[in-house]
Design an enzyme around this catalytic site. Structure first.
Site, PDB file in Angstrom:
ATOM      1  N   LYS A  19      -1.275  -1.027   5.659  1.00 35.93           N
ATOM      2  CA  LYS A  19      -0.742   0.175   6.449  1.00 35.93           C
ATOM      3  C   LYS A  19       0.298  -0.206   7.447  1.00 35.93           C
ATOM      4  O   LYS A  19       1.295   0.683   7.767  1.00 35.93           O
ATOM      5  CB  LYS A  19      -1.858   0.641   7.149  1.00 35.93           C
ATOM      6  CG  LYS A  19      -3.034   1.401   6.564  1.00 35.93           C
ATOM      7  CD  LYS A  19      -2.526   2.485   5.571  1.00 35.93           C
ATOM      8  CE  LYS A  19      -3.952   3.054   4.971  1.00 35.93           C
ATOM      9  NZ  LYS A  19      -3.408   4.223   3.756  1.00 35.93           N
ATOM     10  N   TYR A  33     -11.114  -3.891   8.884  1.00 41.16           N
ATOM     11  CA  TYR A  33     -10.019  -3.236   8.114  1.00 41.16           C
ATOM     12  C   TYR A  33      -9.169  -4.116   7.237  1.00 41.16           C
ATOM     13  O   TYR A  33      -8.537  -3.862   6.310  1.00 41.16           O
ATOM     14  CB  TYR A  33      -9.260  -2.283   9.047  1.00 41.16           C
ATOM     15  CG  TYR A  33      -8.565  -1.274   8.753  1.00 41.16           C
ATOM     16  CD1 TYR A  33      -9.411  -0.188   7.845  1.00 41.16           C
ATOM     17  CD2 TYR A  33      -7.169  -1.025   8.571  1.00 41.16           C
ATOM     18  CE1 TYR A  33      -8.426   0.830   7.247  1.00 41.16           C
ATOM     19  CE2 TYR A  33      -6.470   0.069   8.093  1.00 41.16           C
ATOM     20  CZ  TYR A  33      -7.299   0.897   7.568  1.00 41.16           C
ATOM     21  OH  TYR A  33      -6.453   1.794   6.601  1.00 41.16           O
TER      22      TYR A  33
HETATM   23  P1  NAD Z   1     -10.392   9.424  -0.420  1.00 39.75           P
HETATM   24  O1  NAD Z   1     -11.239   8.444  -1.158  1.00 39.75           O
HETATM   25  O2  NAD Z   1     -11.080  10.875  -0.472  1.00 39.75           O
HETATM   26  O3  NAD Z   1      -8.910   9.567  -1.159  1.00 39.75           O
HETATM   27  C1  NAD Z   1      -8.330   8.161  -1.581  1.00 39.75           C
HETATM   28  C2  NAD Z   1      -7.613   8.504  -2.933  1.00 39.75           C
HETATM   29  O4  NAD Z   1      -6.901   7.291  -3.331  1.00 39.75           O
HETATM   30  C3  NAD Z   1      -8.607   9.120  -4.123  1.00 39.75           C
HETATM   31  O5  NAD Z   1      -8.281  10.400  -4.529  1.00 39.75           O
HETATM   32  C4  NAD Z   1      -8.394   7.875  -5.141  1.00 39.75           C
HETATM   33  O6  NAD Z   1      -8.368   8.336  -6.331  1.00 39.75           O
HETATM   34  C5  NAD Z   1      -7.039   7.542  -4.722  1.00 39.75           C
HETATM   35  N1  NAD Z   1      -6.753   6.193  -5.344  1.00 39.75           N
HETATM   36  C6  NAD Z   1      -6.950   5.028  -5.321  1.00 39.75           C
HETATM   37  N2  NAD Z   1      -6.722   3.974  -5.912  1.00 39.75           N
HETATM   38  C7  NAD Z   1      -5.821   4.757  -7.169  1.00 39.75           C
HETATM   39  C8  NAD Z   1      -5.162   4.301  -8.114  1.00 39.75           C
HETATM   40  N3  NAD Z   1      -5.039   3.012  -8.247  1.00 39.75           N
HETATM   41  N4  NAD Z   1      -4.140   5.260  -8.417  1.00 39.75           N
HETATM   42  C9  NAD Z   1      -4.138   6.609  -8.034  1.00 39.75           C
HETATM   43  N5  NAD Z   1      -4.789   6.840  -6.860  1.00 39.75           N
HETATM   44  C10 NAD Z   1      -5.749   6.091  -6.283  1.00 39.75           C
HETATM   45  O7  NAD Z   1     -10.261   8.930   0.843  1.00 39.75           O
HETATM   46  P2  NAD Z   1      -9.205   9.345   2.081  1.00 39.75           P
HETATM   47  O8  NAD Z   1      -9.698   9.047   3.273  1.00 39.75           O
HETATM   48  O9  NAD Z   1      -8.891  10.800   1.945  1.00 39.75           O
HETATM   49  O10 NAD Z   1      -7.623   8.440   1.912  1.00 39.75           O
HETATM   50  C11 NAD Z   1      -6.536   9.012   1.566  1.00 39.75           C
HETATM   51  C12 NAD Z   1      -5.545   8.391   2.641  1.00 39.75           C
HETATM   52  O11 NAD Z   1      -5.757   8.511   3.867  1.00 39.75           O
HETATM   53  C13 NAD Z   1      -5.694   6.975   2.277  1.00 39.75           C
HETATM   54  O12 NAD Z   1      -4.242   6.425   2.356  1.00 39.75           O
HETATM   55  C14 NAD Z   1      -6.391   6.452   3.484  1.00 39.75           C
HETATM   56  O13 NAD Z   1      -6.035   5.160   3.846  1.00 39.75           O
HETATM   57  C15 NAD Z   1      -5.761   7.130   4.818  1.00 39.75           C
HETATM   58  N6  NAD Z   1      -6.695   7.226   5.693  1.00 39.75           N
HETATM   59  C16 NAD Z   1      -7.838   7.607   5.756  1.00 39.75           C
HETATM   60  C17 NAD Z   1      -8.664   7.624   7.033  1.00 39.75           C
HETATM   61  C18 NAD Z   1     -10.268   7.831   6.830  1.00 39.75           C
HETATM   62  O14 NAD Z   1     -10.984   7.582   7.859  1.00 39.75           O
HETATM   63  N7  NAD Z   1     -10.671   8.334   5.851  1.00 39.75           N
HETATM   64  C19 NAD Z   1      -8.196   7.576   8.127  1.00 39.75           C
HETATM   65  C20 NAD Z   1      -6.648   7.622   8.101  1.00 39.75           C
HETATM   66  C21 NAD Z   1      -5.810   7.215   7.012  1.00 39.75           C
END
Ligand code: NAD
Length: 267
Positions: free
Chosen positions: A166, A159
Site C-alpha cells: 500500500k 498487515y
Molecule cells: P473484497 O475482498 O471485497 O475485494 C477484493 C477484490 O480483489 C475481490 O473482488 C477480488 O476478486 C479481487 N482480487 C484479488 N486478487 C485478484 C486478482 N489476482 N485479479 C483480479 N482481482 C483480484 O475486499 P475489499 O475490502 O473491498 O478490498 C478492496 C480494496 O480495498 C483492496 O485494495 C483493499 O486492500 C482495500 N481496503 C480494504 C479495507 C478493508 O478494511 N476492507 C480498508 C482499506 C482498503
C-alpha cells in the site's frame, strides 16, 4: 444525483455486496454513471451477475491480474475489449488486493520472496498497468482511483507485506498523477478505515483492529460502504477537478489521533 451523467467507467474488485467496489458502484449508479464491471474468476461470476443487473451494467468482463502466464496481458486485453465493445472511458476504480493469508499474520520479517512479489504485483503494479492501458482510451481526460489503508503509513497488526504494497501504491498514485496530468487524467486514492469484507477478514486479528479503530476514531465509527462510495463519487466526478495525486482518508478521523484518551485504552 446526476454527478456522473454521461460518464462511463470501469470498476474492478467487486466480489460480493460487501466489497468496497460494490459500495462505489452503487453511489456512481445513483448518480447516473454507465458502469462496466470485472470479476476475477468464473467462481465469482455467478455472484456478480445479479449485482451487475442492479447497477444496470451491460458489460461484464473477466480479469485476473495475477502473475500466472495466462494473465500476462489480462489488463491490456480488458481495455482492448472495452474499446471495441463500448468506446472511451471516463473513470476507473481499482479496488483489488491479494496476499497469502499465511503471511498476513506473525512477523513481516518472515515474508517469503514469492509472496512479496505476488502481493506487490497484484495489489500495487496492477494499478500502474491499468493506468497505462486505460489512459489510452480516456480521450477527454478522466479520473483513476485506487484503495489503500493506513497500514502503509504506520504499522498495524499483521498487515505486514500488504502495508509495504500500500505504501508503494500510494507513491504510485503520486507518480502517475504527474505522468497523466497533462492529459487531464487525475489519479487519487482513498484510504478507508477497516471494513468487514473478504479481503479485510484475511488479516489475522482483523476484529481487534476493527474494534480499536471504531473506539478511537473521532467519529466513533468505521466507514460504511456508502461513505466510501460518496468519497469516490467526489474523486471521480468533475467536482474534484482540481484534485490529483492525493490519498484521501475515509476513516472516521482515525488518522489524526496520536495517543487516544486514557479511558479508551487499557494501559
Ligand atoms: P473484497 O475482498 O471485497 O475485494 C477484493 C477484490 O480483489 C475481490 O473482488 C477480488 O476478486 C479481487 N482480487 C484479488 N486478487 C485478484 C486478482 N489476482 N485479479 C483480479 N482481482 C483480484 O475486499 P475489499 O475490502 O473491498 O478490498 C478492496 C480494496 O480495498 C483492496 O485494495 C483493499 O486492500 C482495500 N481496503 C480494504 C479495507 C478493508 O478494511 N476492507 C480498508 C482499506 C482498503
Amino acid at each position: 444525483m446526476n454527478l456522473m451523467k454521461g460518464k462511463t467507467g470501469l470498476i474492478m474488485g467487486v466480489a460480493n455486496e460487501r466489497s468496497i467496489a460494490w459500495g462505489i458502484a452503487n453511489e456512481l449508479f445513483l448518480n447516473k454513471a454507465n458502469i462496466i464491471l470485472t470479476f476475477q474468476n468464473d467462481g465469482l461470476k455467478k455472484r456478480i451477475i445479479p449485482l451487475s443487473e442492479k447497477v444496470n451494467c451491460k458489460n461484464l468482463y473477466k480479469c485476473d491480474v495475477s502473475l500466472k502466464p495466462e494473465n500476462e496481458y489480462s489488463i491490456e486485453n480488458l481495455i482492448e475489449n472495452i474499446k471495441k465493445d463500448i468506446g472511451d472511458l471516463d473513470f476507473v476504480v481499482h479496488a483489488l488486493a491479494y496476499s497469502d493469508k499465511d503471511e498476513l499474520k506473525g512477523k513481516y520479517l518472515d515474508t517469503s520472496r514469492i509472496n512479496f512479489l505476488s502481493t506487490l504485483d497484484i495489489s500495487t503494479f496492477s494499478f500502474t498497468r491499468v493506468a497505462k492501458s486505460a489512459s489510452k482510451i480516456m480521450k477527454n481526460g478522466g479520473s483513476l482511483l485506487t484503495l489503500t489503508y493506513a497500514g502503509s503509513k504506520k504499522t498495524t497488526p499483521n498487515y505486514n507485506v500488504m502495508g509495504v504494497a500500500k505504501a508503494a501504491l500510494e507513491t504510485s498514485v503520486k507518480y502517475l498523477s504527474v505522468d497523466l496530468g497533462k492529459n487531464n487524467i487525475r489519479v487519487n486514492a482513498i484510504s478507508a478505515g477497516p471494513m468487514k469484507t473478504i479481503a479485510g477478514a484475511a488479516i489475522t486479528g482483523a476484529r481487534h483492529v476493527y474494534r480499536y479503530s471504531e473506539k478511537v476514531a473521532p467519529l466513533k465509527k468505521n466507514p460504511d460502504l456508502q461513505q466510501v462510495g460518496n468519497a469516490a463519487l467526489y474523486l471521480l466526478s468533475d467536482i474534484s477537478s482540481g484534485v490529483t495525486g492525493l490519498t484521501h482518508y475515509v476513516d472516521g478521523g482515525l488518522k489524526v489521533v496520536g495517543i487516544p484518551d486514557q479511558d479508551l485504552v487499557n494501559v
